[in-house]
Design an enzyme around this catalytic site. Structure first.
Site, mmCIF file in Angstrom:
data_model
loop_
_atom_site.group_PDB
_atom_site.id
_atom_site.type_symbol
_atom_site.label_atom_id
_atom_site.label_comp_id
_atom_site.label_asym_id
_atom_site.label_seq_id
_atom_site.Cartn_x
_atom_site.Cartn_y
_atom_site.Cartn_z
ATOM 1 N N ARG A 80 0.843 -1.190 0.000
ATOM 2 C CA ARG A 80 0.000 0.000 0.000
ATOM 3 C C ARG A 80 0.885 1.250 0.000
ATOM 4 O O ARG A 80 1.700 1.424 0.899
ATOM 5 C CB ARG A 80 -0.910 -0.002 1.237
ATOM 6 C CG ARG A 80 -1.700 1.274 1.391
ATOM 7 C CD ARG A 80 -2.697 1.219 2.553
ATOM 8 N NE ARG A 80 -3.412 2.464 2.623
ATOM 9 C CZ ARG A 80 -3.360 3.320 3.655
ATOM 10 N NH1 ARG A 80 -2.662 3.039 4.743
ATOM 11 N NH2 ARG A 80 -4.020 4.450 3.617
ATOM 12 N N HIS A 124 -3.115 10.833 0.949
ATOM 13 C CA HIS A 124 -2.571 10.624 2.292
ATOM 14 C C HIS A 124 -2.028 11.976 2.765
ATOM 15 O O HIS A 124 -0.824 12.128 2.987
ATOM 16 C CB HIS A 124 -1.507 9.519 2.274
ATOM 17 C CG HIS A 124 -1.256 8.876 3.610
ATOM 18 N ND1 HIS A 124 -1.352 7.507 3.818
ATOM 19 C CD2 HIS A 124 -0.902 9.402 4.795
ATOM 20 C CE1 HIS A 124 -1.054 7.234 5.086
ATOM 21 N NE2 HIS A 124 -0.773 8.371 5.705
ATOM 22 N N GLU A 169 -7.536 8.175 6.415
ATOM 23 C CA GLU A 169 -7.809 8.784 7.713
ATOM 24 C C GLU A 169 -8.371 10.204 7.627
ATOM 25 O O GLU A 169 -7.709 11.171 8.039
ATOM 26 C CB GLU A 169 -6.542 8.777 8.577
ATOM 27 C CG GLU A 169 -5.973 7.396 8.802
ATOM 28 C CD GLU A 169 -4.875 7.363 9.877
ATOM 29 O OE1 GLU A 169 -4.480 8.435 10.354
ATOM 30 O OE2 GLU A 169 -4.454 6.262 10.247
ATOM 31 N N ASN A 298 -7.487 1.541 9.800
ATOM 32 C CA ASN A 298 -6.213 1.776 10.491
ATOM 33 C C ASN A 298 -6.487 1.815 11.977
ATOM 34 O O ASN A 298 -7.436 2.476 12.416
ATOM 35 C CB ASN A 298 -5.591 3.115 10.082
ATOM 36 C CG ASN A 298 -5.122 3.147 8.637
ATOM 37 O OD1 ASN A 298 -5.218 2.148 7.927
ATOM 38 N ND2 ASN A 298 -4.624 4.290 8.204
ATOM 39 N N TYR A 300 -4.302 1.708 15.899
ATOM 40 C CA TYR A 300 -3.056 1.583 16.664
ATOM 41 C C TYR A 300 -3.300 1.308 18.141
ATOM 42 O O TYR A 300 -2.521 0.627 18.789
ATOM 43 C CB TYR A 300 -2.225 2.866 16.505
ATOM 44 C CG TYR A 300 -1.656 2.990 15.107
ATOM 45 C CD1 TYR A 300 -0.421 2.439 14.798
ATOM 46 C CD2 TYR A 300 -2.366 3.594 14.085
ATOM 47 C CE1 TYR A 300 0.100 2.514 13.515
ATOM 48 C CE2 TYR A 300 -1.861 3.673 12.788
ATOM 49 C CZ TYR A 300 -0.627 3.129 12.516
ATOM 50 O OH TYR A 300 -0.113 3.185 11.242
ATOM 51 N N GLU A 368 -3.438 -0.265 8.092
ATOM 52 C CA GLU A 368 -2.296 0.152 8.932
ATOM 53 C C GLU A 368 -2.476 -0.396 10.332
ATOM 54 O O GLU A 368 -3.576 -0.315 10.895
ATOM 55 C CB GLU A 368 -2.188 1.675 9.064
ATOM 56 C CG GLU A 368 -1.696 2.393 7.847
ATOM 57 C CD GLU A 368 -1.582 3.900 8.078
ATOM 58 O OE1 GLU A 368 -1.392 4.328 9.227
ATOM 59 O OE2 GLU A 368 -1.700 4.629 7.080
HETATM 60 C C1 FCB Z 1 -1.359 7.058 10.841
HETATM 61 C C2 FCB Z 1 -0.960 7.623 9.503
HETATM 62 C C3 FCB Z 1 0.383 7.155 9.016
HETATM 63 C C4 FCB Z 1 1.395 7.057 10.135
HETATM 64 C C5 FCB Z 1 0.826 6.279 11.301
HETATM 65 C C6 FCB Z 1 1.790 6.089 12.442
HETATM 66 O O1 FCB Z 1 -2.250 7.932 11.456
HETATM 67 O O2 FCB Z 1 -1.898 7.278 8.527
HETATM 68 O O3 FCB Z 1 0.800 8.009 7.997
HETATM 69 O O4 FCB Z 1 1.832 8.312 10.501
HETATM 70 O O5 FCB Z 1 -0.336 6.904 11.773
#
Ligand code: FCB
Length: 459
Positions: A80, A124, A169, A298, A300, A368
């Site tokens: 990607r 992006h 995002e 995405n 985290y 992500e």
């Molecule tokens: C996300 C972004 C990516 C990167 C990660 C850690 O929010 O899409 O570009 O910065 O975080």
């Protein structure tokens, strides 16, 4: 932690890695590229840690063949990447710049030659500066320009690119860029940020329409949203209400219009002091809610919401992200170098929340997921990153469990292939499977790279 211990994934599951244009390409003045809002923002004193910029980054623009070789060795089925809009239309409108298209055409050919499926993100975050000067995402015209740009890139590459993601995002582009001001263009607004969120979604819908109108057939079209599962920090009524507000801000502003054809309940109560929502038009929900072939997700870390007093009582100074909430994750959770809590089960909860909340959801690709740690190059030129290996192991197990539970997840892209320009935090935050020694531009696969390679090879 042997990668091979992770239970088998369904046949055809896509293993991938992700990057984004401004974070890796460099070469900001080459190939006829125009300026983006990130060039402007990074040049402002104090906006980026240590004054870093994307001017050189990983020099991927010149080294893309080496980077594709790394992907091939890693064994991923898909990669990607994102296209820099200002390489294609330097001023955000008008005819395509052939040199810009040619760069991505060569990248796509290189990937196909390595047996890797390209997954292309159109936006992006690197908006052409000329469009920001005309109002940026606050104005509807930017959505129309975005659809035009999508049509240009699609016409040039859809014969070879099967996976298309409109936006990455939109939460960050709107609320971090136009309310918090931590990202380009660095605005601190209420109404403007809400307008940006809406126009990003309208731009997505228009872009999907433009691409469908000229589709070759097999392409899959989608959008990538960053979502977090939200839990109240305590069972106090105030924290339960704070969690509902955070879920609205982080998730539902995007997922309700995209996946359920409605604007989220509670938005007027929350935001009527700062906006009259006059940016909306009849028919916008239909436009935004185009059927999708995939949902990019995405994630985290999860959110634990605690009620907190609003920073500015005066509505004139209220930004859209000021919803009386602070994050209060359980103290026992470890943290990455970003300060983000590590809780793989949070991704599992998020996947189940999506399934339960949005019947008829398209197949999910995790576009992500990853972590930043304080990686160091050892004297023998190796990089051992056990924290990242543990993070990946935990999150992949959570994804596997969710699939067993009936959530339709079709792929996983690790963020990121390379250490890169981590936006306002610059190069100090490393997310790569591959360490980049910036002065020499040497690429050094970390132990997580070898772990992920073993995992893919064992499937
Ligand atoms: C996300 C972004 C990516 C990167 C990660 C850690 O929010 O899409 O570009 O910065 O975080």
């Amino acid at each position: 932690m042997a990668a091979t211990d992770i239970p088998a994934f369904p046949a055809g599951f896509v293993w991938g890695a992700a990057t984004a244009a401004y974070q890796i390409e460099g070469a900001v003045d080459e190939g006829g590229r125009g300026r983006s809002i990130w060039d402007t923002f990074a040049a402002l004193p104090g906006k980026i840690a240590r004054g870093d910029t994307g001017e050189v980054a990983c020099d991927h623009y010149h080294r893309y063949r080496d980077d594709v070789a790394l992907l091939k060795d890693l064994g991923v089925g898909s990669y990607r990447f994102s296209v820099a809009w200002p390489r294609i239309q330097p001023d955000g409108k008008g005819p395509a710049n052939p040199e810009g298209l040619d760069f991505y055409s060569r990248l796509v050919d290189e990937l196909l030659g390595a047996g890797i499926t390209p997954c292309l993100t159109l936006y992006h975050w690197d908006l052409p500066q000329a469009l920001e000067d005309a109002g940026g995402w606050r104005v509807r015209d930017t959505a129309e320009r975005f659809a035009e740009y999508a049509g240009i890139v699609h016409a040039a590459l859809a014969d070879r690119v099967p996976m298309w993601i409109t936006l990455n995002e939109p939460y960050c582009s709107s609320f971090i860029g136009y309310a918090e001001g931590r990202h380009a263009p660095g605005a601190r607004e209420g109404h403007g940020a809400l307008a940006a969120a809406h126009h990003l979604l309208v731009g997505h819908g228009l872009a999907v329409q433009a691409m469908r109108a000229q589709a070759h057939g097999g392409e899959q079209l989608g959008i990538t949203v960053n979502l977090s599962h939200v839990t109240p920090a305590t069972q106090d009524a105030a924290d339960v209400a704070a969690a509902a507000r955070n879920e609205l801000l982080l998730n539902r502003v995007f997922t309700d219009p995209l996946l359920a054809g409605r604007y989220p309940a509670g938005e007027r109560e929350l935001w009527s002091p700062i906006s009259d929502f006059s940016f909306r038009r009849d028919g916008d929900l239909e436009l935004i809610g185009q059927p999708l072939d995939l949902l990019g997700l995405n994630n985290y870390f999860p959110s634990y919401a605690k009620h907190a007093p609003t920073a500015d009582e005066d509505p004139a100074y209220r930004v859209a992200t000021d919803v009386n909430v602070v994050e209060a994750p359980p103290a026992e959770l470890s943290r990455t170098a970003m300060g983000w809590p590590v809780e793989p089960a949070g991704l599992g909860r998020l996947l189940r929340w999506l399934r339960d909340e949005y019947p008829g959801l398209p197949p999910i690709y995790i576009t992500e997921n990853g972590s930043s740690y304080l990686d160091a190059l050892a004297p023998d030129k190796s990089v051992d990153d056990p924290g990242r290996v543990a993070y990946l192991d935990g999150h992949l197990r959570a994804v596997r469990d969710a699939i067993a539970d009936g959530v339709d997840v079709r792929g996983y892209y690790c963020w990121s292939l390379l250490d890169n320009f981590e936006w306002a935090l610059g190069y100090a935050k490393r997310f790569g499977l591959v360490y980049v020694d910036y002065p020499s531009q040497l690429r050094i696969p970390k132990s997580s790279y070898h772990w992920y390679r073993d995992l893919i090879a064992g499937r």
